[in-house]
Design an enzyme around this catalytic site. Sequence first.
Site, PDB file in Angstrom:
ATOM      1  N   LYS A  80      12.988   7.017   9.608  1.00 51.80           N
ATOM      2  CA  LYS A  80      13.312   7.262   8.191  1.00 51.80           C
ATOM      3  C   LYS A  80      13.225   8.760   7.904  1.00 51.80           C
ATOM      4  O   LYS A  80      12.299   9.426   8.363  1.00 51.80           O
ATOM      5  CB  LYS A  80      12.327   6.479   7.311  1.00 51.80           C
ATOM      6  CG  LYS A  80      12.635   6.479   5.829  1.00 51.80           C
ATOM      7  CD  LYS A  80      11.624   5.620   5.064  1.00 51.80           C
ATOM      8  CE  LYS A  80      11.883   5.605   3.568  1.00 51.80           C
ATOM      9  NZ  LYS A  80      10.846   4.828   2.837  1.00 51.80           N
ATOM     10  N   SER A 155      12.977   1.636  -0.410  1.00 53.46           N
ATOM     11  CA  SER A 155      13.740   2.839  -0.149  1.00 53.46           C
ATOM     12  C   SER A 155      14.208   2.959   1.298  1.00 53.46           C
ATOM     13  O   SER A 155      15.142   3.690   1.580  1.00 53.46           O
ATOM     14  CB  SER A 155      12.901   4.064  -0.503  1.00 53.46           C
ATOM     15  OG  SER A 155      11.746   4.132   0.334  1.00 53.46           O
ATOM     16  N   SER A 179       8.584  -0.357   0.263  1.00 55.35           N
ATOM     17  CA  SER A 179       9.784   0.183   0.911  1.00 55.35           C
ATOM     18  C   SER A 179       9.968  -0.125   2.390  1.00 55.35           C
ATOM     19  O   SER A 179      11.023   0.189   2.951  1.00 55.35           O
ATOM     20  CB  SER A 179       9.838   1.697   0.721  1.00 55.35           C
ATOM     21  OG  SER A 179      10.172   1.980  -0.601  1.00 55.35           O
TER      22      SER A 179
HETATM   23  N1  GLN Z   1      10.645   0.515  -5.006  1.00 54.54           N
HETATM   24  C1  GLN Z   1       9.435   1.265  -5.120  1.00 54.54           C
HETATM   25  C2  GLN Z   1       9.685   2.546  -5.873  1.00 54.54           C
HETATM   26  O1  GLN Z   1      10.778   2.768  -6.232  1.00 54.54           O
HETATM   27  C3  GLN Z   1       8.828   1.442  -3.778  1.00 54.54           C
HETATM   28  C4  GLN Z   1       9.104   2.713  -3.108  1.00 54.54           C
HETATM   29  C5  GLN Z   1       8.407   2.875  -1.789  1.00 54.54           C
HETATM   30  O2  GLN Z   1       7.687   1.989  -1.298  1.00 54.54           O
HETATM   31  N2  GLN Z   1       8.590   4.045  -1.218  1.00 54.54           N
HETATM   32  O3  GLN Z   1       8.810   3.304  -6.135  1.00 54.54           O
END
Ligand code: GLN
Length: 491
Positions: A80, A155, A179
Amino acid sequence: MTELTKLSAAEIAGLVAAGETSAVEVTRAHLDRIAAVDDRVHAFLHVDSDGALAAARDVDARRAAGEELGPLAGVPVAVKDVLTTKGVPTTVGSKILEGWRPPYDSTIVQRLRAAGTVMLGKTNMDEFAMGSSTEYSAYGPTRNPWDTDRIPGGSGGGSAAALAAYEAPLAIGSDTGGSIRQPGAVTGTVGAKPTYGGTSRYGLVAFSSSLDTPGPCARTVLDAALLHEAIGGHDPRDSTSIPAPVPDVVAAAKRGATGDLTGVRLGVVSEFADEGVEPGVLAAFNESVDALTKLGAEIVEVSCPHFRYALPAYYLIAPSECSSNLARFDGVRFGLRVGDDGNRSLEEVMSVTREAGFGPEVKRRIMIGTYALSSGYYDAYYGQAQKVRTLITRDFTAAFERVDALISPTTPFVAFPLGARTSDPYQMYLADLFTSPTNLYGGPGISVPCGLSGGLPVGLQVMAPTMADDRMYRVAAALETAVGTLTPPEL
Ligand code: GLN
């Protein structure tokens, strides 16, 4: 031999170790696959073909010289784009870091190299890891290999899609509110968030430092465990890293794969049922609960009354920390600089750079966080959210006095169509309903495929006490024996 790209990481490593294939051959097969399908998936922001082939040649040379190699030597991995990679572009999905080549490797990437894995490249993500669909990437969305008109989660949608599209057998993600797990769920892959502090944040571009956790993504539970073991463990360069060995997650995954859960008590959080779960997701979850019972597990209903406040608490704590962390992107130290024409003050250049470099969701988070931390509102918002965090932790602690692990659907809904939730941030935030409690508590959570709904994958989440990551792997591997891995349609 089956196509190399369809094999698991454990199978690939076995073939490389036995000399039945080479790391170079395996790497070429995956680079070819990326070249063939990634224009339709867009899992990668950067493919490092030369670096990958050089790393693969090195593994082959070491093997030829008789060196004892690790259990993942020669296996390709996608990383990532939130982790720094020396000399290889790292954008965090943002224009503000476009063109930045970090001068150092993150600890995770160092450990991947030391394990003899082969880094294929960097995967797409929502900007600064804020989002649940990868549509907030400044470089265009990633598509779900199950249906390219749908989102791959976020994400870390790029990492999950790379696995589901057979572009990589392993990938790294980061999980702040879900994410790793939510993209795993909606792409029919496995994603594990380790115990906070169990994997190093050194070189992980910070979003919310008290929640951010890098972790493994794979197509099988055993592969995720192998990767977890390779990257986990104490790192003196991360002050929040736990000074203890990685729990024995590989042995636990193997034990789970025997399909015997006799004596294991699993808690279903009773409040989750009222939270607007899609009927197809609930049906797949309930079938899995039956399957787990057949494997010998005892299912208990457990009340965690404060979990319903996890989402609002998360969406105050994470933005608060982000507003502080993202102050470092000032047009001076890294990446983009705009408007430095000799007529503007330093402050103006910073302001113009941040205006141009950050996307709308990142700006929204910075504004929410700045507001929540501002004098006069601090107690009412940030302070209150921290109290809720404590109550959620107490719910977990009480639950784990009664059960070995908790289970839930990973997400309330399957992969939605691209564009369906971008105009309403709250609808996007709902994706984290079942994953965010774990981050606030700090324990481990894993998503494992548990069936289909309308032809799209559904994930089941297993949550365990802090530093009991092995437990969740055992349960997930057992469920995998009952459900099997999910195979997406040909791209
Ligand atoms: N969907 C969550 C956010 O937008 C999780 C993001 C993450 O785990 N990096 O903050």
